[in-house]
Design an enzyme around this catalytic site. Structure first.
Site, PDB file in Angstrom:
ATOM      1  N   GLU A   1       7.453  -6.872   1.258  1.00 26.41           N
ATOM      2  CA  GLU A   1       6.181  -6.821   1.990  1.00 26.41           C
ATOM      3  C   GLU A   1       5.305  -8.028   1.638  1.00 26.41           C
ATOM      4  O   GLU A   1       4.673  -8.623   2.506  1.00 26.41           O
ATOM      5  CB  GLU A   1       5.428  -5.527   1.662  1.00 26.41           C
ATOM      6  CG  GLU A   1       6.014  -4.273   2.300  1.00 26.41           C
ATOM      7  CD  GLU A   1       5.671  -4.146   3.787  1.00 26.41           C
ATOM      8  OE1 GLU A   1       5.049  -5.067   4.345  1.00 26.41           O
ATOM      9  OE2 GLU A   1       6.038  -3.122   4.387  1.00 26.41           O
TER      10      GLU A   1
ATOM     11  N   LYS B   1       0.854  -1.178   0.000  1.00 25.47           N
ATOM     12  CA  LYS B   1       0.000   0.000   0.000  1.00 25.47           C
ATOM     13  C   LYS B   1       0.891   1.229   0.000  1.00 25.47           C
ATOM     14  O   LYS B   1       1.628   1.476   0.953  1.00 25.47           O
ATOM     15  CB  LYS B   1      -0.889  -0.016   1.243  1.00 25.47           C
ATOM     16  CG  LYS B   1      -1.777   1.202   1.360  1.00 25.47           C
ATOM     17  CD  LYS B   1      -2.705   1.069   2.547  1.00 25.47           C
ATOM     18  CE  LYS B   1      -3.606   2.281   2.675  1.00 25.47           C
ATOM     19  NZ  LYS B   1      -4.533   2.128   3.809  1.00 25.47           N
TER      20      LYS B   1
ATOM     21  N   LYS C   1      -2.161  -1.525  -3.868  1.00 33.77           N
ATOM     22  CA  LYS C   1      -2.961  -0.314  -4.062  1.00 33.77           C
ATOM     23  C   LYS C   1      -2.117   0.924  -4.014  1.00 33.77           C
ATOM     24  O   LYS C   1      -1.126   0.920  -3.289  1.00 33.77           O
ATOM     25  CB  LYS C   1      -4.108  -0.303  -3.051  1.00 33.77           C
ATOM     26  CG  LYS C   1      -3.901   0.496  -1.780  1.00 33.77           C
ATOM     27  CD  LYS C   1      -5.005   0.306  -0.816  1.00 33.77           C
ATOM     28  CE  LYS C   1      -5.746   1.606  -0.618  1.00 33.77           C
ATOM     29  NZ  LYS C   1      -6.349   1.718   0.684  1.00 33.77           N
TER      30      LYS C   1
ATOM     31  N   ARG D   1       0.841   9.795   6.286  1.00 31.52           N
ATOM     32  CA  ARG D   1       0.945   8.349   6.520  1.00 31.52           C
ATOM     33  C   ARG D   1       2.233   7.759   5.958  1.00 31.52           C
ATOM     34  O   ARG D   1       2.338   6.543   5.789  1.00 31.52           O
ATOM     35  CB  ARG D   1      -0.289   7.658   5.929  1.00 31.52           C
ATOM     36  CG  ARG D   1      -1.527   8.124   6.622  1.00 31.52           C
ATOM     37  CD  ARG D   1      -2.785   7.377   6.279  1.00 31.52           C
ATOM     38  NE  ARG D   1      -3.807   7.870   7.209  1.00 31.52           N
ATOM     39  CZ  ARG D   1      -5.101   7.845   7.038  1.00 31.52           C
ATOM     40  NH1 ARG D   1      -5.599   7.293   5.974  1.00 31.52           N
ATOM     41  NH2 ARG D   1      -5.921   8.324   7.931  1.00 31.52           N
TER      42      ARG D   1
ATOM     43  N   SER E   1     -10.276   5.449  -4.503  1.00 32.24           N
ATOM     44  CA  SER E   1     -11.239   6.536  -4.687  1.00 32.24           C
ATOM     45  C   SER E   1     -10.810   7.545  -5.747  1.00 32.24           C
ATOM     46  O   SER E   1     -11.609   7.934  -6.600  1.00 32.24           O
ATOM     47  CB  SER E   1     -11.468   7.231  -3.343  1.00 32.24           C
ATOM     48  OG  SER E   1     -10.241   7.661  -2.781  1.00 32.24           O
TER      49      SER E   1
HETATM   50  C1  PBG Z   1      -7.330   3.328   5.485  1.00 29.69           C
HETATM   51  C2  PBG Z   1      -7.643   3.100   4.063  1.00 29.69           C
HETATM   52  C3  PBG Z   1      -7.509   4.024   3.040  1.00 29.69           C
HETATM   53  C4  PBG Z   1      -8.031   3.432   1.903  1.00 29.69           C
HETATM   54  C5  PBG Z   1      -8.419   2.147   2.242  1.00 29.69           C
HETATM   55  N1  PBG Z   1      -8.153   1.957   3.586  1.00 29.69           N
HETATM   56  C6  PBG Z   1      -7.039   5.423   3.074  1.00 29.69           C
HETATM   57  C7  PBG Z   1      -5.674   5.715   3.536  1.00 29.69           C
HETATM   58  O1  PBG Z   1      -4.859   4.858   3.787  1.00 29.69           O
HETATM   59  O2  PBG Z   1      -5.402   6.887   3.657  1.00 29.69           O
HETATM   60  C8  PBG Z   1      -8.135   4.101   0.571  1.00 29.69           C
HETATM   61  C9  PBG Z   1      -9.243   3.611  -0.298  1.00 29.69           C
HETATM   62  C10 PBG Z   1      -9.604   4.540  -1.392  1.00 29.69           C
HETATM   63  O3  PBG Z   1      -8.992   5.613  -1.596  1.00 29.69           O
HETATM   64  O4  PBG Z   1     -10.545   4.205  -2.119  1.00 29.69           O
HETATM   65  N2  PBG Z   1      -6.466   2.475   6.101  1.00 29.69           N
END
Ligand code: PBG
Length: 328
Positions: A237, A199, A252, A221, A278
């Protein structure tokens, strides 16, 4: 008319009719490969539109059931739930509330649509008032091991409610092993773990943070999510999460990580998921609203490209529409 060229190869011969193109297509995209992410909030009769994600809503549990039935009817086999609890605190204690918004939604879904695979996003950021994905030390840094322990307890709460899959998205070290051990110790040997193994810290999560109301109140983050510069670290990972017992691994965002999917696919001997996040969704929706591109063509093209890169399954806010387009 000019003389035909003599060419040793004419790849276009394979493109001349739809039937030939379909016969030789190297990649398929099916509704059965899609997972629909959904936001669940407290209350009744609620379907609050998310401004930054046209077409997506925050659902109260009663309305969520209807939306999930609609998805199932379209052929989407699975949903991923994100909770928006009524209150948050520094410890994110709401994540262990057996009567919380997510366990309640899981029980209702398992009751109303038992055939649907119910996945739960497992992360503290929806439950902490500071919005970080973990518990904080007095110095304000994220406490890895305490966070992993809390996530492991929360995994049991979600599994007790009936979740088929828990999906840790926090990026703490060792949390997959802690979660697997806690599930096994509580009689949930069959509960699957889908780890957000790779991620990246990404600008494409911005609309989600409005949707889930979990924007970090300070800092960012980058101390736990991966640096976009790194590819070998993705292998590391993935290897660790497999060793700790992850059943499926996720990458992702999807579209900016196609190279990562392609690298992982041959070495990861588990199903590989990709999350079209998103911002990937909203940029297509925004351009389509302006008439700058065609939503359906662009969305299906990205989903097919994500499959081509090596994803077995795709989390996407287009899930229901894509399933409908694919069967039309
Ligand atoms: C939080 C999480 C996030 C997403 C999924 N789980 C946001 C982040 O890490 O800031 C993002 C999903 C998306 O943008 O559709 N742990």
């Amino acid at each position: 008319m000019s003389e035909p060229l003599w060419l040793p190869e004419r790849p276009r011969r394979l493109r001349q009719t739809a039937a030939i193109r379909q016969m030789v297509a190297e990649t398929d995209l099916r509704a059965s490969q899609l997972i629909y992410p959904l936001f669940v909030r407290t209350g009744r009769g609620e379907a609050r539109p998310i401004a930054s994600m046209p077409g997506q809503h925050q659902w109260s549990a009663d309305r969520l059931v209807g939306e999930v039935s609609r998805a199932a009817a379209a052929g989407v086999p699975a949903v991923m739930l994100f909770g928006i609890p009524a209150s948050k605190d520094a410890q994110g204690s709401g994540i262990e509330d057996t009567e919380g918004v997510v366990p309640d939604a899981v029980r209702r879904l398992k009751d109303a649509c038992p055939e649907v695979i119910v996945m739960v996003d497992l992360c503290l950021c929806d439950y902490t008032d500071h919005g970080h994905c973990g518990l904080l030390t007095p110095r304000g840094t994220v406490d890895n091991d305490a966070t992993a322990a809390r996530l492991a307890r929360a995994a049991v709460v979600f599994a007790d409610a009936g979740a088929d899959v828990v999906a840790p998205s926090d990026m703490m070290d060792g949390r997959v092993g802690a979660i697997r051990a806690a599930l096994d110790a509580s009689g949930h040997e069959q509960t699957l773990v889908l780890s957000y193994a790779v991620k990246y810290a990404s600008g494409f999560y911005a609309p989600f943070r409005e949707a889930a109301e979990n924007r970090p109140q300070f800092g960012d983050r980058r101390g736990y999510q991966m640096d976009v510069a790194n590819a070998r670290e993705a292998l590391r990972e993935a290897r660790l999460d497999m060793a700790e017992g992850a059943d499926l691994l996720m990458v992702k965002p999807a579209l900016s990580s196609l190279d990562i999917l392609a690298r992982l696919a041959p070495v990861v001997d588990r199903p590989l998921a990709a999350y079209q996040v998103s911002g990937e969704y909203s940029q297509i929706m925004a351009a389509a609203e302006r008439g700058w591109l065609d939503e359906r063509t662009a969305a299906l093209e990205t989903l097919l490209a994500i499959r081509r890169a090596g994803a077995s399954v795709i989390l996407t806010y287009f899930a229901v529409k894509a399933a409908q387009w694919l069967s039309a």
